[in-house]
Design an enzyme around this catalytic site. Structure first.
Site, PDB file in Angstrom:
ATOM      1  N   ASP A   1      37.517  31.976  36.700  1.00 16.75           N
ATOM      2  CA  ASP A   1      38.915  31.581  36.898  1.00 16.75           C
ATOM      3  C   ASP A   1      39.327  30.501  35.893  1.00 16.75           C
ATOM      4  O   ASP A   1      40.503  30.129  35.837  1.00 16.75           O
ATOM      5  CB  ASP A   1      39.131  31.043  38.327  1.00 16.75           C
ATOM      6  CG  ASP A   1      39.879  32.043  39.196  1.00 16.75           C
ATOM      7  OD1 ASP A   1      40.487  32.975  38.630  1.00 16.75           O
ATOM      8  OD2 ASP A   1      39.854  31.880  40.424  1.00 16.75           O
TER       9      ASP A   1
ATOM     10  N   GLN B   1      38.548  31.869  45.905  1.00 20.01           N
ATOM     11  CA  GLN B   1      39.981  32.108  46.106  1.00 20.01           C
ATOM     12  C   GLN B   1      40.675  30.845  46.601  1.00 20.01           C
ATOM     13  O   GLN B   1      40.285  30.258  47.608  1.00 20.01           O
ATOM     14  CB  GLN B   1      40.190  33.265  47.104  1.00 20.01           C
ATOM     15  CG  GLN B   1      41.629  33.660  47.312  1.00 20.01           C
ATOM     16  CD  GLN B   1      42.249  34.284  46.058  1.00 20.01           C
ATOM     17  OE1 GLN B   1      41.621  35.052  45.344  1.00 20.01           O
ATOM     18  NE2 GLN B   1      43.501  33.963  45.781  1.00 20.01           N
TER      19      GLN B   1
ATOM     20  N   LYS C   1      41.123  42.280  44.068  1.00 19.90           N
ATOM     21  CA  LYS C   1      40.222  41.917  42.971  1.00 19.90           C
ATOM     22  C   LYS C   1      38.906  42.681  43.083  1.00 19.90           C
ATOM     23  O   LYS C   1      38.322  43.089  42.076  1.00 19.90           O
ATOM     24  CB  LYS C   1      39.979  40.397  42.976  1.00 19.90           C
ATOM     25  CG  LYS C   1      41.209  39.601  42.516  1.00 19.90           C
ATOM     26  CD  LYS C   1      41.089  38.113  42.773  1.00 19.90           C
ATOM     27  CE  LYS C   1      42.384  37.384  42.431  1.00 19.90           C
ATOM     28  NZ  LYS C   1      42.377  35.958  42.712  1.00 19.90           N
TER      29      LYS C   1
END
Ligand code: NAP
Length: 278
Positions: free
Chosen positions: A113, A90, A50
């Site tokens: 997200d 994450q 990412k």
């Protein structure tokens, strides 16, 4: 006839190019904070990729590896830091730190997200907000492949907060007739056979076989399962290819789109924050 293979790598490359153009036109590079907690090797690889993606399109990433007990404090700092437009925490977090509890601490404006309760609520209400990357990537793939959703029978297998639920909401918002399946669904095959668009997001290798697919259907395989044979999806690709009209491969389908949509979400968050400055 063999199904058309929807090339997620190519679509993701086009998305990245579009994002790079948008970033180049912005007064300052968007800032993305990546937060990695614990020692999970797969998570470390995902975060590294990412960050590489971000660099490629001109997004500046700021990496953090807090101890489990320091995550809440770090998120508060990142929420307050103007240089940071997006926060990627994450998941999954290690034992002892709760995914949902920590995610809820992210400022919804920086929720790239799309997993905070506010983002999930806006999506459920059909209002604009940040959309989780994998479902957003699936919708982008369907659009790119020219799949008509209006009035279509869409079947989603899997009801996680991360994939299945937001995907069902997006398909509903696109005016599909949505059937939502899960581990307690009585006759999964019968439900799947109704689908013009079948999305498999169960995490069970080879769950969807050719006899469960209507001829000419579009099949999107979100499954990413590490098996002795390597990375496989939830769909028996070889068998289903003989029946479906279009299908995504694993790897090279939804995976690259998930990464690309994080960049889209980061730029969207940065633009919204720029506009909000008086
Ligand atoms: P998850 O949280 O484990 O949820 C799985 C869902 O599938 C649950 O709702 C479960 O039902 C349902 N399910 C499990 N076995 C089933 C069965 N035999 N029949 C019908 N439904 C069944 O998983 P997730 O996070 O949504 O991920 C799903 C898959 O997508 C995994 O393989 C994951 O690695 C992959 N994934 C890929 C990407 C990507 O970028 N490509 C991103 C995220 C996830 P219940 O609710 O009843 O338990």
């Amino acid at each position: 006839m063999a199904a058309r293979v929807i090339d997620g790598k190519a679509v993701a490359a086009a998305v990245r190019e579009r994002v790079a153009g948008e970033v180049a036109a912005m007064p300052t590079a968007p800032g993305l904070a990546t937060v990695l907690v614990g020692e999970d090797p797969a998570s470390a690889v995902y975060v590294r990729m990412k960050r590489e993606d971000s660099a490629q399109v001109g997004i500046e990433s700021f990496h953090h590896e807090p101890a489990p007990g320091e995550v809440a404090e770090l998120l508060a700092e990142l929420n307050a830091e103007p240089r940071i437009n997006g926060i990627l925490l994450q998941l999954p977090l290690p034992d002892g730190v709760d995914d949902a509890e920590m995610t809820a601490l992210i400022d919804p404006r920086k929720d790239v997200d799309g997993l905070t309760p506010l983002s999930a609520g806006l999506l459920a209400q059909g209002r604009p907000g940040q959309v989780p990357c994998t479902p957003a990537g699936v919708m982008e793939l369907l659009a790119h492949a020219g799949v008509e959703l209006e009035g279509a029978e869409a079947v989603v297998v899997g009801r996680s907060q991360l994939v299945g639920k937001p995907l069902a909401a997006l398909l509903l918002a696109a005016n599909a007739t949505v059937t939502h399946c899960h581990s307690r669904t009585r006759d999964l095959a019968a439900s799947c056979r109704r689908a013009d668009v079948l999305i498999a997001a169960a995490g069970v290798p080879g769950l969807i076989t050719a006899d469960m697919v209507r001829e000419g259907a579009t099949v999107i395989d979100v499954g990413t399962n590490r098996t002795d044979e390597g990375l496989t999806g939830d769909v028996d690709f070889d068998g289903v290819s003989g029946v479906a009209g279009a299908i995504t491969p694993v790897p090279g389908g939804v995976g690259p789109m998930t990464r690309a949509m994080l960049l889209v979400n980061t730029v969207a968050a940065a633009k919204a924050q720029l506009e909000a400055v008086p």
